[in-house]
Design a protein around this motif. Structure first.
Motif, mmCIF file in Angstrom:
data_model
loop_
_atom_site.group_PDB
_atom_site.id
_atom_site.type_symbol
_atom_site.label_atom_id
_atom_site.label_comp_id
_atom_site.label_asym_id
_atom_site.label_seq_id
_atom_site.Cartn_x
_atom_site.Cartn_y
_atom_site.Cartn_z
ATOM 1 N N PRO A 23 0.821 -1.213 0.000
ATOM 2 C CA PRO A 23 0.000 0.000 0.000
ATOM 3 C C PRO A 23 0.858 1.266 0.000
ATOM 4 N N THR A 24 0.267 2.356 -0.483
ATOM 5 C CA THR A 24 0.926 3.659 -0.443
ATOM 6 C C THR A 24 0.305 4.505 0.654
ATOM 7 N N LEU A 25 0.990 5.557 1.042
ATOM 8 C CA LEU A 25 0.454 6.471 2.051
ATOM 9 C C LEU A 25 -0.782 7.215 1.555
ATOM 10 N N GLN A 26 -0.936 7.320 0.228
ATOM 11 C CA GLN A 26 -2.074 8.019 -0.361
ATOM 12 C C GLN A 26 -3.303 7.117 -0.482
ATOM 13 N N GLY A 27 -3.211 5.882 -0.019
ATOM 14 C CA GLY A 27 -4.349 4.979 -0.051
ATOM 15 C C GLY A 27 -4.423 4.101 -1.279
ATOM 16 N N GLY A 28 -3.396 4.136 -2.115
ATOM 17 C CA GLY A 28 -3.355 3.299 -3.311
ATOM 18 C C GLY A 28 -2.461 2.095 -3.106
ATOM 19 N N LEU A 29 -1.935 1.611 -4.211
ATOM 20 C CA LEU A 29 -1.080 0.431 -4.181
ATOM 21 C C LEU A 29 0.131 0.683 -5.056
ATOM 22 N N ARG A 30 1.281 0.186 -4.624
ATOM 23 C CA ARG A 30 2.514 0.311 -5.400
ATOM 24 C C ARG A 30 3.051 -1.081 -5.694
ATOM 25 N N ILE A 31 3.430 -1.273 -6.946
ATOM 26 C CA ILE A 31 4.070 -2.516 -7.351
ATOM 27 C C ILE A 31 5.493 -2.165 -7.762
ATOM 28 N N ASP A 32 6.471 -2.730 -7.074
ATOM 29 C CA ASP A 32 7.873 -2.519 -7.414
ATOM 30 C C ASP A 32 8.294 -3.597 -8.406
ATOM 31 N N VAL A 33 8.619 -3.158 -9.603
ATOM 32 C CA VAL A 33 9.015 -4.061 -10.684
ATOM 33 C C VAL A 33 10.537 -4.127 -10.671
ATOM 34 N N GLU A 34 11.069 -5.339 -10.545
ATOM 35 C CA GLU A 34 12.502 -5.483 -10.353
ATOM 36 C C GLU A 34 13.263 -5.925 -11.598
ATOM 37 N N ASN A 35 12.571 -6.534 -12.581
ATOM 38 C CA ASN A 35 13.274 -7.052 -13.753
ATOM 39 C C ASN A 35 12.314 -7.199 -14.928
ATOM 40 N N PRO A 36 12.842 -7.525 -16.108
ATOM 41 C CA PRO A 36 11.986 -7.664 -17.299
ATOM 42 C C PRO A 36 10.891 -8.724 -17.153
ATOM 43 N N LEU A 37 11.156 -9.789 -16.420
ATOM 44 C CA LEU A 37 10.136 -10.820 -16.220
ATOM 45 C C LEU A 37 8.931 -10.254 -15.460
ATOM 46 N N ASP A 38 9.198 -9.398 -14.467
ATOM 47 C CA ASP A 38 8.106 -8.750 -13.730
ATOM 48 C C ASP A 38 7.238 -7.912 -14.669
ATOM 49 N N TRP A 39 7.894 -7.147 -15.576
ATOM 50 C CA TRP A 39 7.140 -6.351 -16.543
ATOM 51 C C TRP A 39 6.284 -7.260 -17.422
ATOM 52 N N MET A 40 6.851 -8.397 -17.834
ATOM 53 C CA MET A 40 6.106 -9.320 -18.680
ATOM 54 C C MET A 40 4.852 -9.825 -17.972
ATOM 55 N N VAL A 41 4.988 -10.176 -16.707
ATOM 56 C CA VAL A 41 3.838 -10.669 -15.943
ATOM 57 C C VAL A 41 2.750 -9.595 -15.871
ATOM 58 N N LEU A 42 3.138 -8.362 -15.593
ATOM 59 C CA LEU A 42 2.147 -7.281 -15.518
ATOM 60 C C LEU A 42 1.497 -7.024 -16.871
ATOM 61 N N ARG A 43 2.297 -7.035 -17.912
ATOM 62 C CA ARG A 43 1.745 -6.767 -19.248
ATOM 63 C C ARG A 43 0.893 -7.928 -19.768
ATOM 64 N N CYS A 44 0.981 -9.077 -19.114
ATOM 65 C CA CYS A 44 0.141 -10.219 -19.479
ATOM 66 C C CYS A 44 -1.294 -10.093 -18.948
ATOM 67 N N ILE A 45 -1.547 -9.193 -18.018
ATOM 68 C CA ILE A 45 -2.892 -9.093 -17.437
ATOM 69 C C ILE A 45 -3.946 -8.897 -18.529
ATOM 70 N N PRO A 46 -3.854 -7.855 -19.357
ATOM 71 C CA PRO A 46 -4.878 -7.694 -20.402
ATOM 72 C C PRO A 46 -4.862 -8.834 -21.420
ATOM 73 N N TYR A 47 -3.665 -9.312 -21.752
ATOM 74 C CA TYR A 47 -3.558 -10.418 -22.699
ATOM 75 C C TYR A 47 -4.268 -11.652 -22.146
ATOM 76 N N ASP A 48 -4.008 -11.989 -20.880
ATOM 77 C CA ASP A 48 -4.650 -13.155 -20.275
ATOM 78 C C ASP A 48 -6.161 -12.982 -20.223
ATOM 79 N N ALA A 49 -6.609 -11.768 -19.927
ATOM 80 C CA ALA A 49 -8.051 -11.521 -19.843
ATOM 81 C C ALA A 49 -8.727 -11.660 -21.207
ATOM 82 N N ARG A 50 -8.035 -11.239 -22.254
ATOM 83 C CA ARG A 50 -8.615 -11.266 -23.611
ATOM 84 C C ARG A 50 -8.189 -12.479 -24.413
ATOM 85 N N GLY A 51 -7.171 -13.170 -23.965
ATOM 86 C CA GLY A 51 -6.567 -14.233 -24.751
ATOM 87 C C GLY A 51 -7.486 -15.394 -25.072
ATOM 88 N N GLY A 52 -7.112 -16.095 -26.093
ATOM 89 C CA GLY A 52 -7.850 -17.286 -26.479
ATOM 90 C C GLY A 52 -9.160 -17.007 -27.179
#
Length: 152
Positions: free
Chosen positions: A5-34
């Motif tokens: 969580p953030t102090l402003q009441g939101g959420l923060r995701i710390d992305v540490e490497n390219p694989l993390d970015w891939m997982v996040l960018r898969c969200i819309p793909y997974d939702a729409r895929g197939g």
């Protein structure tokens, strides 16, 4: 990848490497895929009671708009969050939490329908199926943090 969580009441995701970015960018793909339209899938059981034509005319368009807006906010947030090759941060504002929650849910439902791994041991899965399972588990974790710290 770290989520908190953030102090402003939101959420923060710390992305540490390219694989993390891939997982996040898969969200819309997974939702729409197939080629699976979630609005149609959700509608199928309800359409029997109401009538398929009425359901498709009056309900499905609103569902599709709602589902698309959830994925669009995720895509917009990710597009402005950083470079795929560098560590970075993704911020989910409190006002966007429900949209993110819904988009993550779409991705999880689509993955479950596509792979059917709810009762299977990840150790026995093929690498592709196991990757989808881990993404689904990550999406569930982010949803839990959203519920616990942002959407209270």
């Amino acid at each position: 990848m770290k989520v908190g969580p953030t102090l402003q009441g939101g959420l923060r995701i710390d992305v540490e490497n390219p694989l993390d970015w891939m997982v996040l960018r898969c969200i819309p793909y997974d939702a729409r895929g197939g080629g699976i339209d979630l609005a149609d899938r959700v509608s199928a059981p309800m359409a029997k009671d109401v009538g398929i034509d009425d359901w498709r005319e009056f309900v499905v368009p609103d569902l599709q708009d709602s589902f698309n807006s959830q994925l669009e906010i995720i895509e917009k947030t990710l597009a402005g969050s950083g470079d795929d090759d560098e560590p970075g941060q993704v911020f989910i504002q409190k006002e966007e939490a429900e949209l993110w929650y819904g988009g993550l849910n779409q991705a999880r439902l689509a993955l479950e329908e596509r792979y059917g791994f709810s009762e299977e041991d990840p150790a026995t899965m093929t690498p592709g199926k196991r990757s989808a399972w881990f993404r689904s588990q990550f999406y569930l974790h982010v949803q839990s943090v959203l519920l616990d710290h942002v959407m209270r």
